[in-house]
Every structure is written in structure tokens, then in C-alpha cells.
Design an enzyme around this catalytic site. Structure first.
Site, PDB file in Angstrom:
ATOM      1  N   GLY A  80       0.816  -1.202   0.000  1.00 46.68           N
ATOM      2  CA  GLY A  80       0.000   0.000   0.000  1.00 46.68           C
ATOM      3  C   GLY A  80       0.853   1.256   0.000  1.00 46.68           C
ATOM      4  N   CYS A  81       0.227   2.376  -0.361  1.00 44.95           N
ATOM      5  CA  CYS A  81       0.968   3.640  -0.487  1.00 44.95           C
ATOM      6  C   CYS A  81       1.407   4.168   0.871  1.00 44.95           C
ATOM      7  CB  CYS A  81       0.114   4.671  -1.220  1.00 44.95           C
ATOM      8  SG  CYS A  81      -1.567   4.857  -0.566  1.00 44.95           S
ATOM      9  N   TYR A  82       0.452   4.328   1.799  1.00 41.54           N
ATOM     10  CA  TYR A  82       0.805   4.739   3.149  1.00 41.54           C
ATOM     11  C   TYR A  82       1.849   3.786   3.742  1.00 41.54           C
ATOM     12  CZ  TYR A  82      -3.129   8.067   3.989  1.00 41.54           C
ATOM     13  OH  TYR A  82      -3.995   9.127   3.999  1.00 41.54           O
ATOM     14  N   ALA A  83       1.622   2.482   3.522  1.00 42.53           N
ATOM     15  CA  ALA A  83       2.469   1.460   4.142  1.00 42.53           C
ATOM     16  C   ALA A  83       3.892   1.501   3.607  1.00 42.53           C
ATOM     17  CB  ALA A  83       1.859   0.069   3.925  1.00 42.53           C
TER      18      ALA A  83
END
Length: 858
Positions: free
Chosen positions: A669-672
């Protein structure tokens, strides 16, 4: 006295910041259990889809209080015995009065995960209250309640009322509970003249309990006993629980009380662990161990002497039941027999050579055939060494001298039982007590790598092995690293295959030393590729922002070509922005995908679909069994895969070779991605829960209209959402092996993410310069990660293909560092990372088709 000081240290470890920070999670967990339990009241015990679904839900909830490896291991551990041998839980009467919802939630938790504890409750406080209402003053002799006929009528009434209250509360949560108020305990008078109707248990009838569990009910019992003639006798509930344990021989005997454990009368701290074989005699001599505490410890000691050594007693608060049963850190006071720890300084002191040989056979170099036990023992004979182990050698540690003047932990070998029962902790503490400084080497794939990090002051990585040390001065650490760098320190003491207890699929991380002269990137980029053949890409779900960005990048790629783009909404329309060929959107169905896979038309499939949607497409490809193509999934559907089929595709932190060899890759994921890159290098210094304040542009909310991508609603606004348990919070925590707290927000800009991350660190361990050096060393050579001296700005990352990490501010107490990371959620947060993974999977250079445009330099 010295022995008990070590117990106190263990208590500090288990009652530290990490434990305190989990209390809110356990409260939240109990709330969730109450919610889903109330909605599943119609469930039966029979196996079925709904029963499986409930179990799966509970297992997921367990991850809120422990890591995935803990949950899976402990579930396997507890379900390896018959249901009657899981646990005997004694509930204090005050808990039913004051904490009934919490108690019912805890027991529902166990029931819905398929575990059946035997529950026995007391009713002391309620009896006193009823007697007082009737003008009767309770009478005691030697702490035992005198039970005359009038008191017995109150006792019986109280037991029946409290038993019904607990059974009713459980049934409201979908738990099938059976009240068992008589017929289990046979007894004789303890002393009829002195105590009157007080009994001493002389027999236990297992049948009612076994029948309840076999029928799918939790047995809820009182401690009332009967004489052969049928006279009811009052029996102390703790004593009755002990008698049950002697008959059923459970893995756990749990005493739930208000104090939540045994408290050290001198320090005021709750004791974490008591190993009776090692500590009982000295513990009983402590000045504060007297009266009820002394009697309790003695009773538990006598009880455990007759039970299997795997059995243990836990004295805990009701809110900590799940934590005690399902996590390594535990809660309350754990009491077990354990084993005495033995030191040996020569081979002659090992009384049983077969035990020693069995322990050494756990060593990876011996298991692989590179080294024989006999040759190692011959080498050991010529060295000064000291060994540490428990009596059966479930754990064996061997410390030898080295050529740099620092002792070496040459072997640290443990069985599954040793890891599970924390014998490893006892052994390492004994080693540390004798050696002020030490070093050791561990394979970076070791499944217990986090444990080794927690024992060290520093580390250095090279060629898949990690050098650890503690207690060294800077010049000693420098010399040690130089020796390790020249491969003069020998092989690692363990590998991921060694214990197998907590073996889960985890990414390889780069760890660090503070010495700038050494690169600590163990996983350098694959800049040059061997493959130059063209490859066909099929993109399923091409309508969204990520799909459009990936199409643009494939258009510029020297070797990739689109074969199909699938979108239900755009079916039949011409694909714009792609110049290599004329492509029309299609709406590929399952049969279409099977046919394309059979004909080997597609080399790599990219799933750019919403969460929970891509499984049928993946199953269709798998069903062909051609083994021709590879799959990359951009959703979260396979990021938590435990089968080993899917590899987590974060090249900067995961093993690039694993990604290159993988058939199925789950795109992070992007945030991750940004959060993991920002936290991973400093993991060895983390002392608490990192708090991540994340803000994304509204493109992260997708193209489907909602308040989170409504430009008018976002104007002069910031929208917090998913304040707890966001899927990226779980992703970051599971990949890093450290619980994080993540709070996402949406802002009014279009693309780009900024994280401000507050990370508790070991006090006085790092300066701001140290932190920046660690990150520069760790990410040396990474084209898509830039380290900046200043906190990066989100406007500078928009449209750029990478992550910028900076800030590195350490507070005045030097126990917290704040790091800022930025990433474009549509690029490195999604499509750029996908292209990295495509390049690795197809054998191209890792950065083919990806611009080197991170111009922010610090």
C-alpha cells in the site's frame, strides 16, 4: 535475594511501556467481541461456514493483542490437546459482581475460537453481603469460613444466583454454557466440629464436565461438594480448582482476581514469572512472602509437582486473559516448574552425552552436514568455554573466547518448547549476568530475529548475516565490524529453520550500525537486467488513477507492451495515452482469462482492482496450471498471505531475489510503503509504539465520488478517517514486526502523501546526526529513496517516483525521534512500485522505464 532480583527485572520487562500501550487495544478487542458475539447468538457448535467465519473473525481480532506468529503458534499449541485439557479457569466472586461483561467477553473469545476452558467460580463477597443483610456476622478460623446450616443456605443460594448470572451473560453472546452446580466434587468433612459444613475434596467426577464439552457447551461450575450421603459442603474455590487440575491435567490453570497477579512486597511491582525449580526455596525466604501469599505459592508449588511440566499457573486480571494466553509478553504472574539452570565448563560435566548431542543437532551447520557433532566437540575441548542450559537441554548456549578479546556467543540452540516457554529468556539473562560484553552472529532469515535485536546494543549486516553485540566501547565495536567485514568471526549461530516455532513469511530488512564508513544495505538494487525480450502485460481494472499511470509508464518502457486492458465501465472505448499500438478496453470475463492463460498470450497479469475483488481472476489463472505467467496484485487482498505463494513486493526492504523468483507478487500500500521505509532502519532502537500521522491527497480516495474526494468539501479542510485499525496500520505492523499507531487523513491537494512519525527510542542512544547517518547508510544506492536533512514537503514529491525521508529530529530527552516521509501515492505508492516488481519478476533492470527524478537532495 539475587534470584528474586532477576524475577523483578523480568517483571519490569513485561510491565513496561509495551504492555501499557496494549491495554487500550485489549479494551477495544473486548468491545469487538461483544459486538460480534451478540450477533452470532444463533450459532451452534457444529462445524459449518458460519462457525468457520466466526473463528476467522476472532483470529483476526487476536492480532490486535499479539503478532500473527504468536496467535498462530498459541492456537496450535492449545488445540494440540483435547478440549478438556486446555485450561481450568477459577473466577473470583468479586469479578462476577464487578466485571461480568469483561469476563463474559473473555470466555466468549475462547469459545468462538474453538477452545473450551473449564470455568469454576467463587462467591465470597456476595455471601458476606447476604449474611450482613440478614444480620449474620461471618466467622472465620485460620482463614476458613465457618459454615453452619444457616450460612450454608446463603452459600447455596449465592452460588446458584451467581452461576445463573454468568451463564445468562454468556448465552447472550452466542455461547452455549452449561451450569454445573453439583455432582462433580465428592468430599468429606474437613473438621466438622471446628468448621461445620466445610469439605475436603476426596474425589472428582469428570463425567458432567466431559459431557458438557462434548456437546459443545462451556462448563460453568461452583465449588459446592457433597458427601456420599448427599450433604452439601462448602469448599474453597481455589482448592476446588486445584483438584480439577489434578484430574484434567490442563496446559493452563488460570486464577482471575482483582490484583491481577502476585506483587513483590518490597518493590510494589507485579511479578512476571516464577520458575519454581530454580526460585522456590529462595522465594519462600523473602521477608514479604507471608500469610496468604506464602500459602498461595506453596499450594501452586504442590499442585504443579503432580502435573506435566508443560502445565503452568497464571494469576491475572480478567482483562488480561487473552494477552496471557496468546502473546509472548503475557500478563499478570506466570508460575511454572521450569528447570534449574546449569553451567558447565567442560565436556565431562555433561552427564548425558546423548542430551548434548541432541541439542547440538539443532545447529544449522550440523543439520546441513557442513559440520559434524564430533568435530565440533573436539574443537570445543581445546577452547575455554562456558555453557548454559536447563536440565533437559531444551536450550543450550555456549560462550567462547575470540581473537578480538570480546567473548562470543558461539551457540544458542533452542527447541520449540524452549522458545515457547521462554527458557531462552532465562538462559540469555544468565549469560548476560556473567558477561558484560558479548557478540554473536545470526542469519538474517532467522524467525526470531526480532528477539536477537532486543538483546543487542548494535548490529551490522553483511551477505545475509547480522552481527550483534552489547556492552562494547566505540573502538571495540569498530574493530568487531572490521573483523566481521573480513569474514573472520565464523558462521551464524542459527537460521530460520532452526526453531520453527515462530516461522512466518517476513521480509528481509536492512539493519544498521552507526559507522558511516560501512554500507548497511544488505539488499542492493538490481540495476542491470539480463532479459531483453519483449513481454506482454494484461491490466485488469484500468479505469482508476493507478491503472492510468501504469499505462503511461509501460508506454515508455523499452520492453513491455500492453496486450489487454480490462474495464467494465470503459468497455469498447479506445485506450488513450498509449502509443505502441491501438488498444480497446475490454471487459474480460473468467473464461476469457482462462483462454488467454491457456494460449500463453500474457506474460504478466496486473490486478488493479478494489480490495476483495481479484480472487476469482487469480483463481482462473491458477486453474489453468500453465505456470507461464506471473501475477501482481495492487489491492490488499494478498498482502497478509501466509501460504508462501505470494511475495510482498517492497524491493527496498524485501529480498529482491525472492521478488524476482516469485510467481505471485502483492504490491504494498501507499501509506504502508512510506511508513515502512521511514521506520525500518531504526527498528533496533525502537522502545515503544511509533505514531504515524499520515495525510494523503484526495486521489487516494479513488474515482468513486465520496466526501473524501469532493473538492468543495475538502476546501480549507482536513478529513480524518479510520482512526484505528486501518488496513495500512495492520500492514505496517505485520511487516515491521512492531505495532504502530496510524491515523490517516485526506487533504485538499490531488496527489502525494506526507507522514510525520513520532518514534520512541532507547534513551540516550542516538543523536539527530546518528539517525541521519543510519538512513543514509541503509539506503545507499537506492534510486527511489532520498534522504534529506530537512523535513520534506509534500508538494515536492507530487509526480515524483520515490520516497523522500528527512527531519530526523531527536527531542531534548533523547528518547524520541520524529521522522518525516513523503511519497506520491499514485507512483511509488502504487504504479511505480508495480513497475519495479514487474522488472524484477521478468528479469529486466529494476529501474527500466522509471525516471530518476528525485531531485530533492539533503
Amino acid at each position: 535475594m539475587m534470584v528474586f532480583q532477576s524475577v523483578s527485572a523480568a517483571a519490569k520487562r513485561r510491565l513496561g511501556q509495551g504492555f501499557k500501550s496494549e491495554l487500550p487495544r485489549i479494551s477495544i478487542l473486548n468491545s469487538h467481541i461483544r459486538l460480534f458475539s451478540s450477533s452470532s447468538s444463533g450459532l451452534t457448535h457444529h462445524t459449518g461456514e458460519r462457525r468457520y467465519s466466526t473463528r476467522s473473525t476472532v483470529v483476526q481480532l487476536l492480532n490486535n493483542i499479539g503478532s500473527k506468529r504468536e496467535v498462530e503458534q498459541y492456537l496450535k499449541y492449545f488445540t494440540s490437546v483435547s478440549q478438556q485439557q486446555f485450561a481450568v479457569i477459577k473466577v473470583g466472586g468479586a469479578i462476577i459482581t464487578q466485571q461480568l461483561p469483561e469476563l463474559a467477553s473473555c470466555l466468549a473469545f475462547l469459545y468462538h475460537v474453538g477452545l473450551y476452558p473449564i470455568v469454576l467460580h467463587g462467591t465470597g463477597p456476595q455471601i458476606n453481603e447476604l449474611l450482613e443483610n440478614e444480620g449474620v456476622e461471618p466467622q472465620y478460623i485460620d482463614g476458613i469460613r465457618i459454615t453452619d446450616p444457616k450460612t450454608m443456605s446463603v452459600v447455596r443460594k449465592c452460588f446458584l444466583e451467581q452461576n445463573l448470572r454468568l451463564v445468562t451473560a454468556l448465552e447472550k453472546m452466542g455461547v452455549r454454557a452449561r451450569p454445573i452446580t453439583a455432582g462433580v466434587f465428592g468430599a468429606e468433612y474437613l473438621d466438622k466440629d471446628k468448621y461445620q459444613l466445610v469439605g475436603k475434596v476426596n474425589s472428582v467426577n469428570k463425567s458432567p464436565v466431559e459431557a458438557a464439552i462434548d456437546a459443545g457447551y462451556l462448563p460453568i461450575m461452583t465449588s459446592l461438594a457433597e458427601t456420599p450421603s448427599g450433604q452439601l459442603l462448602n469448599v474453597n474455590a481455589d482448592v476446588a480448582a486445584g483438584e480439577l487440575a489434578r484430574v484434567f491435567e490442563p496446559l493452563k490453570i488460570v486464577y482471575l482476581n482483582e490484583k491481577g497477579g502476585i506483587v513483590n512486597g518490597n518493590t510494589g511491582e507485579k511479578i512476571s514469572i516464577i520458575n519454581l525449580d530454580e526460585e522456590y526455596e529462595s522465594l519462600m525466604q523473602e521477608s514479604w512472602v507471608k500469610y496468604g501469599t506464602k500459602l498461595k505459592i506453596k499450594e501452586i508449588h504442590d499442585l504443579l509437582q503432580h502435573l506435566p511440566r508443560s502445565s503452568s499457573v497464571a494469576i491475572i486480571d480478567v482483562n488480561d486473559l487473552q494477552k496471557e494466553l496468546f502473546t509472548d509478553s503475557g500478563a499478570g504472574t506466570l508460575i511454572r516448574r521450569g528447570y534449574k539452570l546449569i553451567n558447565r565448563n567442560s565436556l565431562k560435566e555433561f552427564g548425558n552425552p546423548d542430551l548434548l548431542r541432541a541439542a547440538l543437532l539443532r545447529d544449522p551447520s550440523i543439520k546441513s552436514g557442513e559440520l559434524s557433532v564430533a568435530s565440533y566437540l573436539k574443537t570445543l575441548e581445546s577452547l575455554d568455554f562456558k555453557s548454559y542450559g536447563d536440565e533437559p537441554l531444551e536450550v543450550l548456549a555456549i560462550v567462547t573466547s575470540s581473537n578480538i578479546g570480546v567473548p562470543k556467543l558461539d551457540k544458542f540452540l533452542s527447541s520449540k518448547t524452549g522458545w515457547l516457554n521462554n527458557v531462552t529468556e532465562n538462559i540469555f539473562n544468565a549469560v548476560k549476568k556473567d558477561y558484560q560484553s558479548l557478540f554473536w552472529v545470526v542469519n538474517e532469515n532467522d524467525s526470531n530475529i526480532g528477539w536477537y535485536f532486543s538483546k543487542s546494543d548494535g548490529s551490522f549486516t553483511k551477505n545475509g548475516e547480522i552481527l550483534f553485540w552489547y556492552g562494547l566501547k566505540p573502538d571495540q565495536a569498530t574493530k568487531l565490524i572490521q573483523e566481521f567485514d573480513s569474514s573472520n568471526l565464523g558462521t551464524s549461530l542459527s537460521s530460520s529453520k532452526e526453531s520453527g516455532v515462530f516461522n512466518t513469511q517476513t521480509q528481509k530488512r536492512g539493519y544498521h550500525t552507526q559507522k558511516r564508513s560501512y554500507s548497511t544495505n544488505p539488499n542492493p538494487p538490481m540495476k542491470e537486467g539480463k532479459n531483453t525480450k519483449k513481454a506482454k502485460v494484461a491490466l485488469i481494472g484500468a479505469r482508476g488513477y493507478t491503472g492510468q499511470n501504469l499505462i503511461n509508464m509501460i508506454d515508455q518502457h523499452p520492453y513491455l507492451e500492453l496486450s489487454h486492458v480490462s474495464s467494465r465501465e470503459l468497455n469498447g472505448q479506445a485506450l488513450k495515452g498509449y502509443n505502441k499500438a491501438e488498444i480497446t478496453y475490454t471487459n474480460l470475463q473468467i473464461e476469457d482469462i482462462k483462454k488467454l492463460e491457456e494460449d500463453k498470450v500474457v506474460d504478466i497479469w496486473v490486478m488493479a482492482l478494489p480490495n476483495g475483488v481479484c480472487k476469482p481472476f487469480v483463481d482462473a489463472i491458477n486453474s489453468v496450471g500453465s505456470d507461464h505467467s506471473k501475477i501482481i496484485d495492487l489491492s490488499a487482498d494478498y498482502r497478509f498471505d501466509t501460504t508462501g505463494e505470494w511475495i510482498y513486493g517492497l524491493p527496498e526492504l524485501n529480498d529482491r531475489k525472492q521478488i524476482a523468483d516469485a510467481k505471485k507478487i502483492s504490491n504494498p500500500g501507499c501509506y504502508a510503503t512510506a511508513a515502512q521505509c521511514a521506520i525500518a532502519p531504526i527498528l533496533p532502537y525502537v522502545s515503544g509504539t511509533p505514531a504515524i500521522f499520515g495525510v494523503s491527497g484526495y486521489s487516494g480516495a479513488g474515482t468513486k465520488p465520496s466526501p473524501k474526494n469532493d473538492v468543495k468539501f475538502l476546501a480549507n479542510n482536513l478529513i480524518p478517517y479510520s482512526l484505528t485499525d486501518h488496513i495500512h496500520e495492520k500492514e505496517i505492523s505485520s511487516r515491521l514486526g512492531v505495532e504502530v499507531a496510524f491515523t490517516p487523513h485526506v487533504a485538499q491537494w490531488f496527489q502525494g502523501i506526507t507522514h510525520t512519525i513520532s518514534i520512541p527510542i532507547k534513551p540516550k542512544s542516538l543523536t539527530s546526526r546518528d539517525v541521519r547517518n543510519i538512513y543514509q547508510d541503509r539506503y545507499q544506492g537506492e534510486q527511489l529513496i532520498t534522504i534529506s536533512g530537512e523535513a520534506p514537503l509534500v508538494r515536492d514529491i507530487s509526480g515524483k517516483h520515490g520516497v523522500v525521508i528527512g527531519g530526523f529530529a531527536v527531542n531534548s530527552k533523547e528518547d524520541r525521534v520524529v521522522i518525516v516521509a513523503t511519497i506520491d501515492n499514485l507512483l511509488k505508492g502504487a504504479s511505480t512500485q508495480c513497475l519495479q516488481n514487474i522488472n524484477l519478476a521478468l528479469g529486466y533492470g529494476e529501474y527500466e522505464g522509471i525516471p530518476d527524478d528525485l531531485v530533492i537532495r539533503g
